[in-house]
Design a protein around this motif. Structure first.
Motif, PDB file in Angstrom:
ATOM      1  N   PHE A  16      -9.048  -7.128   0.609  1.00  0.00           N
ATOM      2  CA  PHE A  16      -9.870  -6.118   1.261  1.00  0.00           C
ATOM      3  C   PHE A  16     -11.557  -6.610   0.745  1.00  0.00           C
ATOM      4  O   PHE A  16     -12.465  -6.708   1.739  1.00  0.00           O
ATOM      5  CB  PHE A  16      -9.808  -4.699   0.952  1.00  0.00           C
ATOM      6  CG  PHE A  16      -8.877  -4.173   1.870  1.00  0.00           C
ATOM      7  CD1 PHE A  16      -8.905  -3.534   3.144  1.00  0.00           C
ATOM      8  CD2 PHE A  16      -7.418  -4.422   1.347  1.00  0.00           C
ATOM      9  CE1 PHE A  16      -8.088  -2.852   3.685  1.00  0.00           C
ATOM     10  CE2 PHE A  16      -6.504  -3.671   2.218  1.00  0.00           C
ATOM     11  CZ  PHE A  16      -6.814  -2.966   3.372  1.00  0.00           C
ATOM     12  N   ILE A  17     -11.917  -6.741  -0.418  1.00  0.00           N
ATOM     13  CA  ILE A  17     -13.120  -6.972  -0.929  1.00  0.00           C
ATOM     14  C   ILE A  17     -13.677  -8.355  -0.348  1.00  0.00           C
ATOM     15  O   ILE A  17     -14.967  -8.509   0.151  1.00  0.00           O
ATOM     16  CB  ILE A  17     -13.153  -6.869  -2.433  1.00  0.00           C
ATOM     17  CG1 ILE A  17     -12.909  -5.319  -2.904  1.00  0.00           C
ATOM     18  CG2 ILE A  17     -14.674  -7.279  -3.047  1.00  0.00           C
ATOM     19  CD1 ILE A  17     -12.707  -5.405  -4.627  1.00  0.00           C
TER      20      ILE A  17
ATOM     21  N   PHE B  36      -8.622   6.251   2.204  1.00  0.00           N
ATOM     22  CA  PHE B  36      -8.543   5.214   3.058  1.00  0.00           C
ATOM     23  C   PHE B  36      -8.687   5.387   4.427  1.00  0.00           C
ATOM     24  O   PHE B  36      -9.289   4.820   5.246  1.00  0.00           O
ATOM     25  CB  PHE B  36      -6.989   5.047   2.922  1.00  0.00           C
ATOM     26  CG  PHE B  36      -6.611   3.418   2.859  1.00  0.00           C
ATOM     27  CD1 PHE B  36      -7.334   2.413   3.586  1.00  0.00           C
ATOM     28  CD2 PHE B  36      -5.764   2.922   2.213  1.00  0.00           C
ATOM     29  CE1 PHE B  36      -7.220   0.948   3.721  1.00  0.00           C
ATOM     30  CE2 PHE B  36      -5.480   1.319   1.856  1.00  0.00           C
ATOM     31  CZ  PHE B  36      -6.060   0.693   2.778  1.00  0.00           C
TER      32      PHE B  36
ATOM     33  N   GLU C 101       2.235   1.785  -3.604  1.00  0.00           N
ATOM     34  CA  GLU C 101       1.184   2.131  -4.453  1.00  0.00           C
ATOM     35  C   GLU C 101       0.624   3.359  -4.374  1.00  0.00           C
ATOM     36  O   GLU C 101       0.468   4.304  -5.488  1.00  0.00           O
ATOM     37  CB  GLU C 101       0.059   1.013  -4.674  1.00  0.00           C
ATOM     38  CG  GLU C 101      -0.870   1.539  -5.649  1.00  0.00           C
ATOM     39  CD  GLU C 101      -1.906   0.132  -5.877  1.00  0.00           C
ATOM     40  OE1 GLU C 101      -3.094   0.551  -6.350  1.00  0.00           O
ATOM     41  OE2 GLU C 101      -1.590  -0.940  -5.729  1.00  0.00           O
TER      42      GLU C 101
ATOM     43  N   TRP D 260      -3.804  -6.726  -3.196  1.00  0.00           N
ATOM     44  CA  TRP D 260      -4.180  -6.361  -1.556  1.00  0.00           C
ATOM     45  C   TRP D 260      -5.515  -5.749  -1.794  1.00  0.00           C
ATOM     46  O   TRP D 260      -6.368  -5.814  -0.836  1.00  0.00           O
ATOM     47  CB  TRP D 260      -3.200  -5.242  -1.083  1.00  0.00           C
ATOM     48  CG  TRP D 260      -3.194  -3.893  -1.932  1.00  0.00           C
ATOM     49  CD1 TRP D 260      -2.260  -3.570  -2.849  1.00  0.00           C
ATOM     50  CD2 TRP D 260      -3.950  -2.731  -1.784  1.00  0.00           C
ATOM     51  NE1 TRP D 260      -2.360  -2.376  -3.191  1.00  0.00           N
ATOM     52  CE2 TRP D 260      -3.596  -1.756  -2.663  1.00  0.00           C
ATOM     53  CE3 TRP D 260      -4.968  -2.433  -0.799  1.00  0.00           C
ATOM     54  CZ2 TRP D 260      -4.107  -0.529  -2.559  1.00  0.00           C
ATOM     55  CZ3 TRP D 260      -5.513  -1.217  -0.938  1.00  0.00           C
ATOM     56  CH2 TRP D 260      -5.310  -0.255  -1.879  1.00  0.00           C
ATOM     57  N   ARG D 261      -6.098  -5.097  -2.994  1.00  0.00           N
ATOM     58  CA  ARG D 261      -7.623  -4.680  -2.956  1.00  0.00           C
ATOM     59  C   ARG D 261      -8.454  -5.975  -2.857  1.00  0.00           C
ATOM     60  O   ARG D 261      -9.540  -5.697  -2.159  1.00  0.00           O
ATOM     61  CB  ARG D 261      -7.507  -3.919  -4.551  1.00  0.00           C
ATOM     62  CG  ARG D 261      -6.677  -2.574  -4.644  1.00  0.00           C
ATOM     63  CD  ARG D 261      -6.798  -1.883  -5.841  1.00  0.00           C
ATOM     64  NE  ARG D 261      -6.067  -0.566  -5.870  1.00  0.00           N
ATOM     65  CZ  ARG D 261      -6.478   0.473  -5.095  1.00  0.00           C
ATOM     66  NH1 ARG D 261      -7.693   0.589  -4.401  1.00  0.00           N
ATOM     67  NH2 ARG D 261      -5.483   1.433  -5.308  1.00  0.00           N
ATOM     68  N   TRP D 262      -8.397  -6.898  -3.676  1.00  0.00           N
ATOM     69  CA  TRP D 262      -9.390  -7.880  -3.452  1.00  0.00           C
ATOM     70  C   TRP D 262      -9.321  -8.341  -2.323  1.00  0.00           C
ATOM     71  O   TRP D 262     -10.259  -9.278  -1.837  1.00  0.00           O
ATOM     72  CB  TRP D 262      -9.217  -8.930  -4.781  1.00  0.00           C
ATOM     73  CG  TRP D 262      -9.842  -8.475  -5.904  1.00  0.00           C
ATOM     74  CD1 TRP D 262      -9.223  -7.936  -7.019  1.00  0.00           C
ATOM     75  CD2 TRP D 262     -11.425  -8.659  -6.288  1.00  0.00           C
ATOM     76  NE1 TRP D 262     -10.262  -7.637  -8.058  1.00  0.00           N
ATOM     77  CE2 TRP D 262     -11.502  -8.148  -7.481  1.00  0.00           C
ATOM     78  CE3 TRP D 262     -12.112  -9.026  -5.489  1.00  0.00           C
ATOM     79  CZ2 TRP D 262     -12.723  -8.121  -7.954  1.00  0.00           C
ATOM     80  CZ3 TRP D 262     -13.620  -9.150  -6.317  1.00  0.00           C
ATOM     81  CH2 TRP D 262     -13.653  -8.628  -7.300  1.00  0.00           C
TER      82      TRP D 262
ATOM     83  N   GLY E  69     -10.793  -1.462  -0.411  1.00  0.00           N
ATOM     84  CA  GLY E  69     -10.515  -2.215  -1.889  1.00  0.00           C
ATOM     85  C   GLY E  69     -10.491  -1.407  -2.877  1.00  0.00           C
ATOM     86  O   GLY E  69     -10.096  -1.516  -4.139  1.00  0.00           O
ATOM     87  N   PHE E  70     -11.343  -0.129  -2.781  1.00  0.00           N
ATOM     88  CA  PHE E  70     -11.355   0.680  -3.636  1.00  0.00           C
ATOM     89  C   PHE E  70     -11.016   2.180  -3.631  1.00  0.00           C
ATOM     90  O   PHE E  70     -11.007   3.038  -4.568  1.00  0.00           O
ATOM     91  CB  PHE E  70     -12.931   1.076  -4.189  1.00  0.00           C
ATOM     92  CG  PHE E  70     -13.673  -0.331  -4.579  1.00  0.00           C
ATOM     93  CD1 PHE E  70     -13.899  -0.578  -5.812  1.00  0.00           C
ATOM     94  CD2 PHE E  70     -14.365  -1.160  -3.442  1.00  0.00           C
ATOM     95  CE1 PHE E  70     -14.421  -1.996  -6.112  1.00  0.00           C
ATOM     96  CE2 PHE E  70     -14.995  -2.259  -3.737  1.00  0.00           C
ATOM     97  CZ  PHE E  70     -14.860  -2.635  -5.291  1.00  0.00           C
TER      98      PHE E  70
ATOM     99  N   ILE F 187       0.819  -1.225   0.133  1.00  0.00           N
ATOM    100  CA  ILE F 187      -0.100   0.083  -0.024  1.00  0.00           C
ATOM    101  C   ILE F 187       0.976   1.243  -0.072  1.00  0.00           C
ATOM    102  O   ILE F 187       0.680   2.225  -0.563  1.00  0.00           O
ATOM    103  CB  ILE F 187      -0.937   0.017   1.048  1.00  0.00           C
ATOM    104  CG1 ILE F 187      -1.835  -1.176   0.988  1.00  0.00           C
ATOM    105  CG2 ILE F 187      -1.757   1.318   1.358  1.00  0.00           C
ATOM    106  CD1 ILE F 187      -2.710  -1.510   2.271  1.00  0.00           C
TER     107      ILE F 187
ATOM    108  N   THR G 284      -8.289   5.559  -3.577  1.00  0.00           N
ATOM    109  CA  THR G 284      -7.126   5.708  -4.676  1.00  0.00           C
ATOM    110  C   THR G 284      -6.354   6.893  -3.942  1.00  0.00           C
ATOM    111  O   THR G 284      -5.309   7.443  -4.486  1.00  0.00           O
ATOM    112  CB  THR G 284      -7.931   6.457  -5.813  1.00  0.00           C
ATOM    113  OG1 THR G 284      -8.586   7.225  -5.354  1.00  0.00           O
ATOM    114  CG2 THR G 284      -8.537   5.234  -6.521  1.00  0.00           C
TER     115      THR G 284
END
Length: 438
Positions: free
Chosen positions: A175-176, A109, A47, A171-173, A101-102, A44, A104
């Motif tokens: 979270f989802i 966050f 990115e 890492w995003r998925w 997960g979404f 994180i 930016t």
């Protein structure tokens, strides 16, 4: 004894098992969700272009929201009951988790972590109220140790599980997926669990559940009674003691993977399983801590003392072994010291939560537990940010660990010396004539 044996019917036993299973399951999901940011910390930061200090602030965003939500949430649990509050909290925090997960930007966050903290706030005050509602005083410590172990069990599972998910789907998925899982658990909890008021209990069953209580019960929690809890030294001792326990817990929960990578130079893959080891010891500490309180109470120790002394002693021991871990050059010995520290830390949190069920009237249980947790998570909210800034300024995690160790010992002394007696219902009732002895 006859009343207890007769009143502990198959229905009571079945309800107890269902309640504990739900509390452990929801608690595991709760702590896995908390750990997502810590596990994905390096990716994180890369990115989103965040510094170590920024990550400390993100980790603390959840904790500040969680801490300040405790006070109203405890009263709501006592007023609305565990069934509604557990399901509502689970649903809200799972939506916030999926939203992570979404994101930016740092601001997005930060907002998601704040909502996560608000949603997770009912979990442990609810669990404390469930213990009080469905277990006899001589069994509440063991029950508390079982559901309290979900925190360290969830953390132990989270590091390898989330590392696997992160490396597999990103890492995003990660979270989802966890958000969707939490929503499913919320629906299950609402369908399966029942408050005592929703069950037609017999007189014998009710007698079994309350036999041995020394604090009594108020009919309905009022704002005056809630405020009056702050007039007692027992409340303040619980707040101070938990400050140290949760401060040190969140040093490990938020920074252990990064500590192993940055200070001990371990790879992400190796960190995934090494960081789980101390939390496995934490499971054992929670189970043992809860059991100790029941054994001491059954041997004649006052219920409040059977919780107070194991908590204070184990918290001081947590500080000692944290300091040893900071000084050890050997990775293996350091992990061993951290494992003992986590074992003792979870003895202290289990016995601290077990104290909630005997320290105040039944209808104030969640409120007092939330007040204790508020004090704890003031410490928890400070820990990630303070640790991050100390590590960034000094170039090492050693000073940050030593600060946590000292706090543990100071708070253990406060817990042991300030807490004396439980809070009786007669003193909380506005119509009562007895003033607080403190």
């Amino acid at each position: 004894m006859a009343v207890e044996l007769h009143g502990r019917t198959p229905r009571i036993v079945r309800t107890q098992r269902i309640a504990l299973a739900l509390l452990v399951l929801s608690g595991v999901v709760n702590y896995i969700d908390r750990a997502t940011l810590a596990v994905a910390n390096p990716l994180i930061r890369e990115e989103l272009g965040l510094s170590v200090g920024d990550m400390g602030l993100l980790l603390s965003a959840f904790l500040w929201a969680y801490a300040f939500s405790q006070l109203p949430v405890g009263a709501l649990v006592d007023r609305l009951g565990p069934r509604k509050m557990l399901a509502a909290g689970l649903g809200l925090w799972s939506l916030a988790q999926a939203a992570g997960g979404f994101v930016t930007s740092f601001a997005q966050f930060f907002a998601a972590r704040v909502v996560l903290g608000i949603g997770e706030a009912p979990q442990f005050p609810t669990a404390a109220r469930v213990s009080r509602d469905w277990f006899n005083p001589r069994d509440r410590g063991t029950a508390t140790g079982i559901w309290n172990c979900s925190s360290t069990l969830g953390t132990a599972i989270s590091v390898p599980l989330l590392t696997f998910l992160m490396l597999w789907v990103g890492w995003r998925w990660m979270f989802i997926v966890m958000g969707v899982l939490g929503i499913a658990v919320a629906a299950l909890a609402y369908v399966v669990y029942r408050n005592p008021s929703e069950v037609a209990l017999t007189r014998e069953e009710r007698a079994h559940l309350t036999e041995g209580d020394t604090t009594g019960e108020t009919s309905h929690l009022t704002l005056a009674e809630w405020r009056r809890l702050f007039a007692y030294r027992t409340t303040w001792g619980m707040l101070l003691g938990f400050f140290g326990a949760i401060y040190i817990l969140w040093i490990y929960a938020s920074w252990l993977p990064a500590y192993l990578q940055m200070e001990r130079h371990m790879s992400i893959a190796r960190t995934g399983w090494v960081a789980a080891i101390p939390f496995v010891f934490g499971v054992l500490g929670s189970l043992l801590g809860g059991r100790i309180t029941d054994v001491l109470a059954r041997r004649g120790m006052r219920p409040i003392d059977s919780r107070k002394w194991p908590m204070a002693i184990s918290l001081a021991g947590t500080g000692v072994f944290t300091a040893l871990a900071a000084w050890m050059p050997s990775d293996a010995v350091a992990i061993g010291c951290i494992s003992v520290a986590m074992f003792l830390c979870y003895v202290s949190t289990a016995t601290g939560w077990a104290l909630v069920s005997v320290a105040a009237p039944a209808n104030c249980t969640a409120s007092l537990g939330a007040m204790q947790n508020f004090g704890g998570y003031l410490g928890g909210a400070l820990a990630p940010a303070v640790t991050g800034f100390i590590a960034e300024a000094s170039g090492s995690f050693t000073p940050a660990l030593l600060v946590g160790a000292v706090l543990c010992i100071v708070c253990a002394v406060a817990y042991a010396t300030i807490i004396r007696d439980p809070i009786p219902a007669a003193e909380l009732d506005p119509a009562g004539v007895v003033a607080p002895a403190e």
